[in-house]
Design a protein around this motif. Sequence first.
Motif, PDB file in Angstrom:
ATOM      1  N   LEU A 283      -7.225  18.885  36.506  1.00  0.00           N
ATOM      2  CA  LEU A 283      -7.089  19.725  35.318  1.00  0.00           C
ATOM      3  C   LEU A 283      -5.628  20.019  35.054  1.00  0.00           C
ATOM      4  O   LEU A 283      -4.984  20.781  35.785  1.00  0.00           O
ATOM      5  CB  LEU A 283      -7.858  21.042  35.501  1.00  0.00           C
ATOM      6  N   ILE A 318     -14.293  19.600  30.047  1.00  0.00           N
ATOM      7  CA  ILE A 318     -13.887  18.264  30.475  1.00  0.00           C
ATOM      8  C   ILE A 318     -14.501  17.164  29.613  1.00  0.00           C
ATOM      9  O   ILE A 318     -14.147  15.996  29.757  1.00  0.00           O
ATOM     10  CB  ILE A 318     -14.246  18.032  31.957  1.00  0.00           C
ATOM     11  N   SER A 322      -9.312  16.782  30.038  1.00  0.00           N
ATOM     12  CA  SER A 322      -9.050  17.404  31.329  1.00  0.00           C
ATOM     13  C   SER A 322      -7.576  17.753  31.479  1.00  0.00           C
ATOM     14  O   SER A 322      -7.170  18.305  32.500  1.00  0.00           O
ATOM     15  CB  SER A 322      -9.485  16.465  32.461  1.00  0.00           C
TER      16      SER A 322
END
Length: 408
Positions: A283, A318, A322
């Motif tokens: 992330l 996501i 991401s």
Amino acid sequence: MGRRGTPGPHGEAADADTDGEAEAGQAAAGAGAGAGAEAAEAEAWPPGAGPGPPLWRLPEELLLLICSYLDSQALGRLGQVSRRLQRFTSRDLLWRPIARACLNSGFTPHGTDLVTNIPVKERVKVSQNWRRGRCRQGTLLKWRRNLMPWMQLEGGCLYLSQAEDIHAYQLCPDGSSLHRRPLAIFSGHEEDVCRFVLASSHVVSGGGDGKIGLHKINGTFSIKFSAHEQEVNCVDCQGGVIVSGSRDRTAKLGQCLHTIQTEDRVWSIAISPLLSGQLMTHLGRDFHRGAGVLDVLYETPSTLLSCGYDTYIRYWDIRTSSQKCVMEWEEPHDSALYCVQSDGNHMLASGSSYYGVVRLWDRRQKGCLHAFSLSSPTSSPVYCLRFSTTHLYAAVASALHVLDFKTP
């Protein structure tokens, strides 16, 4: 006004005015008696026992449709007209659409009710206290030395790590107090417990001794195994799969199934509800050095929340990206955020690094709604917080605090 019997051109008019007042008074008295009788009839008249007042001659579906256009204030006022209207307007069916737009009312974004044991109308009333910041603060427990406690809330039990042990406390029915004598104590670590989770009627814990403990909640079964060379900072468990992260810069799946090397210590970890068993993605990549994530929370298999040293709460999806979060909220006093929780719908709660500050957020807004300082005048982070629809529990270095939004 003329007097009766006074001669002159206005005498008859004066007599007529006086007689009119008398008739109006009698009519008003009659109307008052009729209204009282109608109210009594409305109270006493059950369905199918007679014609009743005109309102109750309407089909129930039409009455529900009419009431569905009312907001919470109008619906509450309508319920004050009579006992029968009070019962009718208290139906969950009427309050459910209102509750879905409220903070922490127990509904998911798709309308699933997660708290079926409390009437929806009552939850809407308490939700107004969350929005307005009306609560009563209290202290449930205190301890002598400073710790970094972690906490879980399940049903009527509150689980709290205190040094090497995890204590399970029974909450009192009012939610604002607890029984001081623990229901159970889960031991086994040689150093302080860093994090723990509840999974499949077990407590899974990670400690400063680099080991992971597995304890059965309603039994004496307990095992412990070595997982990392240094302290276990975080742990999660779903579907019998345990993942852990450590100061030794590794994240591990199970005891030795898979090891992921990282560039820095691992502070937080979470298993996706999809249980894919593999690293899905990273992330973001543009964070400055030291902007570590201290807490991460999955809301759905594809959406999650994170917070940490860089003072932001971030909401990730996501499915879209991401590398860039969907939304973010900044801590206004530039404090690190140690923990974040969500009601699964509109409300967020965060714990800051200074003076035990708990903040409430509405994710439909950019700024925070309210802030509560729990450790003034001494400063301590809020290491962990959990909340129900009526209470918020926050653990600081030397105490466990409660915010009661049900009876402020």
